[in-house]
Design a protein around this motif. Sequence first.
Motif, PDB file in Angstrom:
ATOM      1  N   ARG A  71       7.908   9.978 -40.911  1.00 29.41           N
ATOM      2  CA  ARG A  71       9.507  10.312 -41.045  1.00 29.41           C
ATOM      3  C   ARG A  71       9.945   9.097 -41.610  1.00 29.41           C
ATOM      4  NH1 ARG A  71      13.462  12.065 -37.505  1.00 29.41           N
ATOM      5  NH2 ARG A  71      15.019  10.439 -36.674  1.00 29.41           N
ATOM      6  N   ARG A 130      13.495  15.298 -33.595  1.00 29.04           N
ATOM      7  CA  ARG A 130      14.000  14.038 -34.161  1.00 29.04           C
ATOM      8  C   ARG A 130      14.842  14.497 -35.430  1.00 29.04           C
ATOM      9  NH1 ARG A 130       8.728  10.525 -34.923  1.00 29.04           N
ATOM     10  NH2 ARG A 130      10.177   8.770 -34.821  1.00 29.04           N
ATOM     11  N   PRO A 131      16.237  14.740 -35.092  1.00 29.64           N
ATOM     12  CA  PRO A 131      16.856  14.836 -36.287  1.00 29.64           C
ATOM     13  C   PRO A 131      17.353  13.635 -37.091  1.00 29.64           C
ATOM     14  CG  PRO A 131      18.162  14.864 -34.037  1.00 29.64           C
ATOM     15  CD  PRO A 131      16.833  14.582 -33.846  1.00 29.64           C
ATOM     16  N   ASP A 155      20.556  13.098 -38.104  1.00 34.31           N
ATOM     17  CA  ASP A 155      21.998  13.272 -38.242  1.00 34.31           C
ATOM     18  C   ASP A 155      22.707  11.828 -38.167  1.00 34.31           C
ATOM     19  OD1 ASP A 155      20.815  13.033 -35.661  1.00 34.31           O
ATOM     20  OD2 ASP A 155      22.636  13.873 -34.687  1.00 34.31           O
ATOM     21  N   PHE A 156      22.247  10.808 -37.673  1.00 31.65           N
ATOM     22  CA  PHE A 156      22.920   9.354 -37.453  1.00 31.65           C
ATOM     23  C   PHE A 156      22.736   8.927 -39.027  1.00 31.65           C
ATOM     24  CE2 PHE A 156      20.906   8.694 -32.964  1.00 31.65           C
ATOM     25  CZ  PHE A 156      22.009   9.674 -32.505  1.00 31.65           C
ATOM     26  N   SER A 208      19.561   3.869 -32.882  1.00 33.59           N
ATOM     27  CA  SER A 208      18.256   4.374 -33.674  1.00 33.59           C
ATOM     28  C   SER A 208      17.968   3.367 -34.685  1.00 33.59           C
ATOM     29  CB  SER A 208      19.100   5.602 -34.412  1.00 33.59           C
ATOM     30  OG  SER A 208      17.996   5.588 -35.564  1.00 33.59           O
ATOM     31  N   VAL A 209      16.816   3.040 -34.407  1.00 32.50           N
ATOM     32  CA  VAL A 209      15.782   2.034 -35.270  1.00 32.50           C
ATOM     33  C   VAL A 209      15.978   2.535 -36.686  1.00 32.50           C
ATOM     34  CG1 VAL A 209      13.837   0.998 -35.935  1.00 32.50           C
ATOM     35  CG2 VAL A 209      14.333   1.359 -33.633  1.00 32.50           C
ATOM     36  N   GLY A 210      15.781   3.714 -37.020  1.00 39.68           N
ATOM     37  CA  GLY A 210      15.831   4.319 -38.489  1.00 39.68           C
ATOM     38  C   GLY A 210      17.026   4.203 -39.211  1.00 39.68           C
ATOM     39  N   ASP A 254       6.913   3.360 -27.647  1.00 37.43           N
ATOM     40  CA  ASP A 254       5.718   3.473 -28.164  1.00 37.43           C
ATOM     41  C   ASP A 254       4.543   3.042 -27.377  1.00 37.43           C
ATOM     42  OD1 ASP A 254       6.758   4.770 -30.510  1.00 37.43           O
ATOM     43  OD2 ASP A 254       6.499   2.911 -31.849  1.00 37.43           O
ATOM     44  N   VAL A 259      14.052   7.591 -24.598  1.00 37.08           N
ATOM     45  CA  VAL A 259      14.046   7.608 -26.133  1.00 37.08           C
ATOM     46  C   VAL A 259      13.948   8.987 -26.830  1.00 37.08           C
ATOM     47  CG1 VAL A 259      13.623   6.670 -28.180  1.00 37.08           C
ATOM     48  CG2 VAL A 259      13.673   5.025 -25.899  1.00 37.08           C
ATOM     49  N   TYR A 260      12.875   9.716 -26.141  1.00 42.21           N
ATOM     50  CA  TYR A 260      12.364  10.845 -27.015  1.00 42.21           C
ATOM     51  C   TYR A 260      12.516  11.883 -25.877  1.00 42.21           C
ATOM     52  CZ  TYR A 260      10.749   8.227 -30.849  1.00 42.21           C
ATOM     53  OH  TYR A 260      10.582   7.600 -31.963  1.00 42.21           O
TER      54      TYR A 260
HETATM   55  C1  UD1 Z   1      11.248   4.121 -35.088  1.00 41.84           C
HETATM   56  C2  UD1 Z   1       9.760   3.856 -35.031  1.00 41.84           C
HETATM   57  C3  UD1 Z   1       9.010   4.538 -33.859  1.00 41.84           C
HETATM   58  C4  UD1 Z   1       9.728   4.247 -32.314  1.00 41.84           C
HETATM   59  C5  UD1 Z   1      11.163   4.636 -32.641  1.00 41.84           C
HETATM   60  C6  UD1 Z   1      11.826   4.306 -31.314  1.00 41.84           C
HETATM   61  C7  UD1 Z   1       9.357   3.272 -37.271  1.00 41.84           C
HETATM   62  C8  UD1 Z   1       8.655   3.611 -38.584  1.00 41.84           C
HETATM   63  N1  UD1 Z   1       9.093   3.999 -36.151  1.00 41.84           N
HETATM   64  O1  UD1 Z   1      11.346   5.391 -35.285  1.00 41.84           O
HETATM   65  O2  UD1 Z   1       7.688   4.136 -33.830  1.00 41.84           O
HETATM   66  O3  UD1 Z   1       8.905   5.381 -31.464  1.00 41.84           O
HETATM   67  O4  UD1 Z   1      11.707   3.624 -33.654  1.00 41.84           O
HETATM   68  O5  UD1 Z   1      11.544   2.781 -30.832  1.00 41.84           O
HETATM   69  O6  UD1 Z   1      10.140   2.271 -37.044  1.00 41.84           O
HETATM   70  N2  UD1 Z   1      17.729  10.219 -33.308  1.00 41.84           N
HETATM   71  C9  UD1 Z   1      18.754  11.374 -33.669  1.00 41.84           C
HETATM   72  N3  UD1 Z   1      19.231  11.283 -34.594  1.00 41.84           N
HETATM   73  C10 UD1 Z   1      18.983  10.629 -35.737  1.00 41.84           C
HETATM   74  C11 UD1 Z   1      18.074   9.393 -35.718  1.00 41.84           C
HETATM   75  C12 UD1 Z   1      17.236   9.638 -34.399  1.00 41.84           C
HETATM   76  O7  UD1 Z   1      18.978  12.023 -32.726  1.00 41.84           O
HETATM   77  O8  UD1 Z   1      19.475  10.467 -36.883  1.00 41.84           O
HETATM   78  C13 UD1 Z   1      17.040  10.221 -32.110  1.00 41.84           C
HETATM   79  C14 UD1 Z   1      15.393  10.388 -32.321  1.00 41.84           C
HETATM   80  O9  UD1 Z   1      15.387  11.716 -32.177  1.00 41.84           O
HETATM   81  C15 UD1 Z   1      15.009   9.730 -31.000  1.00 41.84           C
HETATM   82  C16 UD1 Z   1      15.994   8.569 -30.939  1.00 41.84           C
HETATM   83  O10 UD1 Z   1      17.118   8.753 -31.447  1.00 41.84           O
HETATM   84  O11 UD1 Z   1      15.204  10.576 -29.805  1.00 41.84           O
HETATM   85  C17 UD1 Z   1      15.366   7.363 -31.172  1.00 41.84           C
HETATM   86  O12 UD1 Z   1      14.962   7.443 -32.820  1.00 41.84           O
HETATM   87  P1  UD1 Z   1      14.926   6.053 -33.735  1.00 41.84           P
HETATM   88  O13 UD1 Z   1      15.169   5.180 -33.034  1.00 41.84           O
HETATM   89  O14 UD1 Z   1      15.960   6.633 -34.997  1.00 41.84           O
HETATM   90  O15 UD1 Z   1      13.315   6.210 -34.119  1.00 41.84           O
HETATM   91  P2  UD1 Z   1      12.868   6.093 -35.689  1.00 41.84           P
HETATM   92  O16 UD1 Z   1      13.265   4.968 -36.228  1.00 41.84           O
HETATM   93  O17 UD1 Z   1      12.341   7.425 -36.043  1.00 41.84           O
END
Ligand code: UD1
Length: 414
Positions: free
Chosen positions: A90, A119-120, A122-123, A160-162, A301, A323-324
């Motif tokens: 991802r 895991r969209p 959209d953000f 959101s981290v990503g 995690d 979170v998930y």
């Molecule tokens: C990162 C970590 C992962 C960790 C997660 C939460 C990396 C490579 N991976 O993943 O190990 O489990 O943080 O600490 O750093 N979401 C949305 N829309 C978006 C983006 C996220 O709805 O556009 C939701 C996700 O589905 C999830 C939540 O937000 O339920 C948190 O996701 P996010 O913090 O973005 O996780 P990652 O960056 O993918």
Amino acid sequence: MICVLGGRSLRGVVPISGAKNAALPAIIASLLTTEPVILHRVPRLLDVETAVRLVQALGKEVCWEKDTLKIWGGEKLSSEAPAELVQRMRASFLVLGPVLARTGLARVPLPGGCALGPRPVDFHLHGLSRLGARITFIDGAVLAEAQRLRGAIVYLDFPSVGATEQLLLAGALAEGETVVINPAREPELTNLTELLRKMGAEVTWNTDHVVIRGQEELGGAEHTLLPDRIEAGTYLLAGAITGGRVRAVNAEPRHLFALLDRLSCAGCEIDYGEDWIEVRGAQRPRAVDFRTWPYPGFPTDLQPPMVSFLAIAEGRSTVTETVYAARFGHVEPLIQMGAKIQVSGSVQIVEGVGELRPAAVEATDIRAGAALVLAALAAQGVSYVRGEQHLRRGYENMEGKLRGLGAQIWEEEG
Ligand code: UD1
């Protein structure tokens, strides 16, 4: 598959590698410049290999020397990220912002990664469109276009981290200021901020937002990754679940206070210094409740490995995953190993049992895999954990490090 002869207390010292989740955005940040980005303490694991192949496919040159990775070049970046690499992991989706900022056009397939429920992205897309990107979807890929990104105020519905990383990366080459309200604050973001500052970006963190002042261009940098807090937490839990005594070195205790607090409530003895943490397991741990939460909350995690530990505690633990939507891949296999866990919505009720029993089980994602290895270490007899490719995505030399602590763990075909 991974085979574990469980029932021995783990004892000793385990060195912690650089953080996977800091390595991936740092490798992708190299796309923002043509000058060399030199990263130290990079863990050699599958997700890092995927990120390296991804930046190579986009036009960068790379070379490894032990755990140092040098990335340079890419005067002409490709705008197309190969689906085969993006769908493996991802975090590959993070290339969207940097490639768009550099070339004015980016085409990135929708990402894959662990099976943790929907895991969209959209953000990410909301943020980039606030910065002026035109976003369309073609054949399962996102197409983003913009002559030059322009700074804007972006509110994230969840920290959101990503998405925060995506906006730091894109904002660093945007015109003017990007303000992210409700950003993630994981230590890996602090590490990415340090790297971006060395590359010439101006990033200022405030209590409720982060400001990125974009530059015309960025330069090279030399940077050391922070220790992997999830890897450290996993080995400390391996010590705790086997009633042993494990010291994680080259680690950062501050990043694990949520885990250490709960382990202490469960009856473990905790000690730490500037760059080490030691956990001594209890005779029989006590049940504790916890909920996952963005940093500095309990990391999602470490939820599956912590559930393995609580499976043998005395009493009932209530574990809430916030979170998930569906991070329960460890539950069925743990039940096969004798654990008593009931899932209701986002809550797991864990009724501690005295002992787990060995079994043949299958890992469906990285941290579920870690949870199963820990359960196998605690169960008397030989367990078999299939799906070891998930573990290889996220842990550097897991078997070697566990053997260093006295575990009997080996690999077999099949
Ligand atoms: C990162 C970590 C992962 C960790 C997660 C939460 C990396 C490579 N991976 O993943 O190990 O489990 O943080 O600490 O750093 N979401 C949305 N829309 C978006 C983006 C996220 O709805 O556009 C939701 C996700 O589905 C999830 C939540 O937000 O339920 C948190 O996701 P996010 O913090 O973005 O996780 P990652 O960056 O993918």
